[in-house]
Design a protein around this motif. Structure first.
Motif, PDB file in Angstrom:
ATOM      1  N   ASP A 268      38.331  49.880  47.578  1.00  0.00           N
ATOM      2  CA  ASP A 268      38.719  48.843  46.625  1.00  0.00           C
ATOM      3  C   ASP A 268      37.583  48.712  45.602  1.00  0.00           C
TER       4      ASP A 268
ATOM      5  N   ARG B 138      36.826  46.530  43.651  1.00  0.00           N
ATOM      6  CA  ARG B 138      36.207  45.198  43.574  1.00  0.00           C
ATOM      7  C   ARG B 138      34.922  45.120  44.395  1.00  0.00           C
TER       8      ARG B 138
ATOM      9  N   ARG C 274      32.711  50.725  38.352  1.00  0.00           N
ATOM     10  CA  ARG C 274      34.125  50.383  38.341  1.00  0.00           C
ATOM     11  C   ARG C 274      34.668  50.698  36.953  1.00  0.00           C
TER      12      ARG C 274
ATOM     13  N   GLU D 105      40.462  49.911  37.539  1.00  0.00           N
ATOM     14  CA  GLU D 105      40.627  49.702  38.989  1.00  0.00           C
ATOM     15  C   GLU D 105      40.108  50.895  39.792  1.00  0.00           C
TER      16      GLU D 105
ATOM     17  N   ARG E 132      29.150  44.924  46.523  1.00  0.00           N
ATOM     18  CA  ARG E 132      29.179  43.573  45.984  1.00  0.00           C
ATOM     19  C   ARG E 132      29.142  42.530  47.095  1.00  0.00           C
TER      20      ARG E 132
ATOM     21  N   SER F 289      30.144  38.846  48.437  1.00  0.00           N
ATOM     22  CA  SER F 289      31.101  37.749  48.284  1.00  0.00           C
ATOM     23  C   SER F 289      31.125  36.997  49.608  1.00  0.00           C
TER      24      SER F 289
ATOM     25  N   SER G 289      36.832  47.518  53.137  1.00  0.00           N
ATOM     26  CA  SER G 289      37.732  47.566  51.983  1.00  0.00           C
ATOM     27  C   SER G 289      39.185  47.304  52.407  1.00  0.00           C
TER      28      SER G 289
ATOM     29  N   GLN H  55      40.211  36.889  47.846  1.00  0.00           N
ATOM     30  CA  GLN H  55      39.761  36.525  46.499  1.00  0.00           C
ATOM     31  C   GLN H  55      38.259  36.787  46.453  1.00  0.00           C
TER      32      GLN H  55
END
Length: 182
Positions: A24, A26, A57, A60, A97, A99, A174, A181
Motif C-alpha cells: 500500500d 500510503r 509514492r 497510488e 510511514r 501512523s 500493508s 485511515q
C-alpha cells in the motif's frame, strides 16, 4: 567479495519488486522510503546496498527512483549498522510511514516493537545511532518507531535478517491497513 555484493544487490532487488507489486503506497513516508541490506561485516554505508534516490509514492504506486547500489542510503544504513552491533544476523531494515493506526496492527502481528523519544536524545549523538541502540539492549526488535520531533517526521523502521523478510513483514502490515485511515 564481489560474489557476496552481487547476492546482496539481488536480494534487495527481489524485496523491492515485492513492495512495488503489493505494498500500500500510503506506507511511504513524506521523506521517501528505503530498504537496505548490509554485507556480513558492514562498517559504513558503503557496505550497505539500498535504492538510489529512495522509494517514493507516485500517485497510488510504489516507485523506486533509482537502481540498487552500495552507499545509496545513509539514514537506513545507520539503522542496520547499529543493529548489527547487537545482533550480526540483523542485516536489513526499511523505513515506513508512522501512523497511530498502525501501532495496534504491529501488536496483532506479534512483532516485537520498541520505541524511543527524540526528546530524550543526548547532545552530540546521531539520532539513529542512539535511538536504535536504546531499543536493542535486550536484542533487536522487529520494529523500532518514534513519534518525531520538530522538523523530524515520525517513522517506523522494520528490521530483519534479509530484505525479503523485511518486505514480507511490511506486506503483512500493508494487508491489514487497507481500510485504515492513515
Amino acid at each position: 567479495m564481489m560474489q557476496e555484493r552481487g547476492k546482496v544487490i539481488d536480494r534487495v532487488e527481489e524485496a523491492v519488486a515485492l513492495l512495488v507489486e503489493r505494498m500500500d503506497a500510503r506506507l511511504i513516508p513524506e521523506v521517501g522510503m528505503n530498504i537496505v541490506y548490509a554485507l556480513p561485516d558492514a562498517r559504513s554505508k558503503e557496505d550497505v546496498a539500498g535504492v538510489l534516490g529512495r522509494i517514493v509514492r507516485l500517485g497510488e504506486a510504489v516507485h523506486p527512483v533509482g537502481e540498487i547500489a552500495f552507499g545509496a542510503s545513509d539514514h537506513v544504513a545507520r539503522i542496520v549498522i547499529t543493529a548489527m552491533r547487537f545482533d550480526p544476523r540483523i542485516r536489513s531494515a526499511a523505513n515506513i510511514r508512522f501512523s497511530e493506526a498502525i501501532l495496534p496492527e504491529l501488536d496483532n502481528l506479534l512483532f516485537e516493537v520498541c520505541s524511543f523519544d527524540r526528546e530524550n536524545e543526548p547532545v552530540g549523538v546521531q539520532t539513529m545511532d542512539w535511538g536504535v541502540a536504546s531499543c536493542c539492549k535486550e536484542g533487536v526488535p522487529d520494529v523500532i518507531y518514534d513519534r518525531g520531533a520538530v522538523g523530524k517526521e515520525p517513522m517506523i523502521r522494520v528490521l530483519g535478517e534479509d530484505p525479503v523478510t523485511v518486505a514480507q513483514n511490511i506486506l503483512k502490515l500493508s494487508n491489514r491497513i487497507i481500510y485504515a485511515q492513515l
